[in-house]
Design an enzyme around this catalytic site. Structure first.
Site, mmCIF file in Angstrom:
data_model
loop_
_atom_site.group_PDB
_atom_site.id
_atom_site.type_symbol
_atom_site.label_atom_id
_atom_site.label_comp_id
_atom_site.label_asym_id
_atom_site.label_seq_id
_atom_site.Cartn_x
_atom_site.Cartn_y
_atom_site.Cartn_z
ATOM 1 N N SER A 153 31.807 -16.685 -13.405
ATOM 2 C CA SER A 153 32.498 -16.818 -12.124
ATOM 3 C C SER A 153 32.846 -18.268 -11.780
ATOM 4 O O SER A 153 33.713 -18.503 -10.941
ATOM 5 C CB SER A 153 31.655 -16.203 -11.002
ATOM 6 O OG SER A 153 30.363 -16.758 -10.978
ATOM 7 N N ASP A 398 23.994 -20.884 -2.328
ATOM 8 C CA ASP A 398 24.805 -21.021 -3.539
ATOM 9 C C ASP A 398 24.938 -22.489 -3.913
ATOM 10 O O ASP A 398 25.693 -23.244 -3.288
ATOM 11 C CB ASP A 398 26.183 -20.395 -3.307
ATOM 12 C CG ASP A 398 27.031 -20.377 -4.581
ATOM 13 O OD1 ASP A 398 26.605 -20.944 -5.597
ATOM 14 O OD2 ASP A 398 28.134 -19.778 -4.550
ATOM 15 N N HIS A 401 28.321 -22.426 -7.537
ATOM 16 C CA HIS A 401 29.773 -22.485 -7.380
ATOM 17 C C HIS A 401 30.147 -23.701 -6.532
ATOM 18 O O HIS A 401 29.283 -24.454 -6.077
ATOM 19 C CB HIS A 401 30.281 -21.193 -6.753
ATOM 20 C CG HIS A 401 29.977 -19.984 -7.563
ATOM 21 N ND1 HIS A 401 28.832 -19.225 -7.378
ATOM 22 C CD2 HIS A 401 30.646 -19.397 -8.589
ATOM 23 C CE1 HIS A 401 28.812 -18.227 -8.248
ATOM 24 N NE2 HIS A 401 29.902 -18.314 -9.001
#
Length: 441
Positions: A153, A398, A401
């Protein structure tokens, strides 16, 4: 007769003036049409927060067949991946409200991130300057071509950043053959350019027989010697591949070769050898490279983008770890260590081996070494700003990312630089071959 003469003279004067105006308009039009194409590719775009701009540095070498794209000799010799982050008050070059491609979990400003300084840095190599991304130049280089992002991702995060960076010129249309966001295709009509993403977190064939497992993140079966055909069957369709992977190899997994279990990563089962994650990672990279080299029709360029380190502090990703720093590190303030270092070394060693084989077979494998630059950016992650504070969701902080806009936008600077270098290498190879043919004749 006299009156007629006067009218005739006026008619001649009027005709002369009209002709002069037409010639003037034609001249101005030709000048405009000549200047505009020359100007735009070198135009340095103003930021959305600033009205000032300056021209780019003059270039010294013009690539054949790309008269608008230039490469500085110093850039050709410079290691653009070694340097520091320096302030860039002109950034960002888009906002979260002006780009629809941003994934919700990376839309940090939408979900209340209060600071904005993390968007206002650029990468400065030690030995040269890395030009800010020019969307016109990029689209001109990839005209009539195609590019695929393959990996996890974070690779999709990269593609969405690139769409936003290109949005100052054109938005693509969705030509995906599936509604699955893990396998998207975008088409830039004006440039006949296709961009795609293939979600393949392990780069090899895998499945998930257990959705829970010892860490409650599932247990995976990795078939380390088998291609993930969801992307390998499409290699021939692309001129450029950007491959990435790494983060998923920390998850509990069984390793298969020749259809039998040869070990695992934290499976906690008797009579199964537990290996470090680099065991599976190395073999998966070898298989991915083998897949590319097995395609007889693929004549493009495969870029390995090295992994971007995580920045959890105060705990692991599922143990309260977070990333709350507000500015980049200096290169002397942090170093690669632990699992990050192990992954990086494994990646570099496997790439070196694969590149030698690729060169022998006339294939082009290139390294986009973003690990060190991104190690210095603990401030660029979403943390808790990927959802509303009162949302009833099970999401951890997170620190993997990257916020958009944010540090990951610099990856487009690197990619454009490498495409320019590739164009120069190709041009030089053509000149050498031309000289050889002249000598032979």
């Amino acid at each position: 007769m006299k009156q007629t003469g006067v009218h005739g003279k006026n008619y001649q004067n009027t005709t002369h003036l009209t002709t002069s105006k037409i010639l003037l308009l034609i001249t101005l039009t030709l000048i405009t049409l000549t200047v505009i194409p020359l100007y735009f590719p070198f135009h340095k775009f103003p930021s959305l927060s600033s009205t000032t701009h300056s021209s780019t540095s003059p270039a010294t070498t013009t690539l054949p067949h790309h008269p608008l794209i230039t490469v500085d000799d110093n850039h050709f010799k410079c290691d653009v991946f070694s340097g520091e982050w320096v302030p860039n008050p002109e950034a960002p070059y888009y906002h979260n409200t002006t780009c629809w491609a941003i994934h919700e979990h990376q839309n940090c400003q939408k979900y209340g991130r209060p600071d904005s300084d993390f968007m206002k840095w650029r990468w400065k190599p030690d030995e040269c300057d890395l030009p800010i991304f020019n969307p016109y130049q990029f689209l001109e280089i990839v005209r009539d071509k195609s590019l695929a992002f393959v990996g996890d991702s974070v690779g999709r995060n990269h593609m969405q950043s690139l769409i936003c960076m290109l949005s100052r010129v054109e938005y693509p249309i969705d030509i995906s053959t599936t509604k699955d966001d893990d396998f998207k295709r975008w088409y830039y009509v004006s440039y006949n350019f296709t961009m795609a993403t293939y979600w393949s977190p392990f780069l090899v064939k895998f499945d998930q027989p257990d959705t829970d497992g010892p860490t409650h993140t599932g247990v995976f079966s990795l078939y380390l010697d088998e291609f993930d055909k969801k992307w390998t069957n499409h290699i021939d369709e692309f001129n450029y591949l950007v491959i990435n992977g790494g983060h998923w190899f920390s998850r509990p997994s069984f390793y298969y070769e020749n259809h039998r279990v040869v070990g695992c990563k934290f499976c906690q089962q008797e009579n199964v050898t537990d290996y470090p994650m680099t065991f599976g990672y190395r073999r998966a990279l070898r298989t991915a490279y083998k897949a590319i080299m097995s395609r007889k029709k693929f004549k493009g360029v495969a870029f390995l983008r090295t992994f971007a380190p995580m920045h959890f502090e105060g705990g692991d990703w599922n143990g309260g770890g977070d990333c709350i720093r507000k500015k980049p590190f200096k290169s002397n303030e942090i170093r690669l260590e632990g699992s990050n270092l192990e992954l990086y070394l494994a990646q570099m060693e496997e790439f070196d081996k694969a590149q030698k084989k690729a060169n022998e077979n006339g294939l082009k494998f290139r390294l986009m070494d973003i690990t060190q630059p991104m190690l210095l950016r603990p401030d660029g992650h979403p943390s808790k700003y990927g959802h509303w504070p009162n949302e009833n969701v099970t999401l951890y902080n997170d620190c993997v990312h990257w916020c958009l806009p944010g540090p990951i936008d610099t990856w487009s600077d690197f990619l454009l630089h490498m495409l320019k270098m590739e164009g120069r290498i190709t041009a030089q190879e053509k000149l050498v071959n031309q000289r050889k043919r002249k000598i032979a004749s």
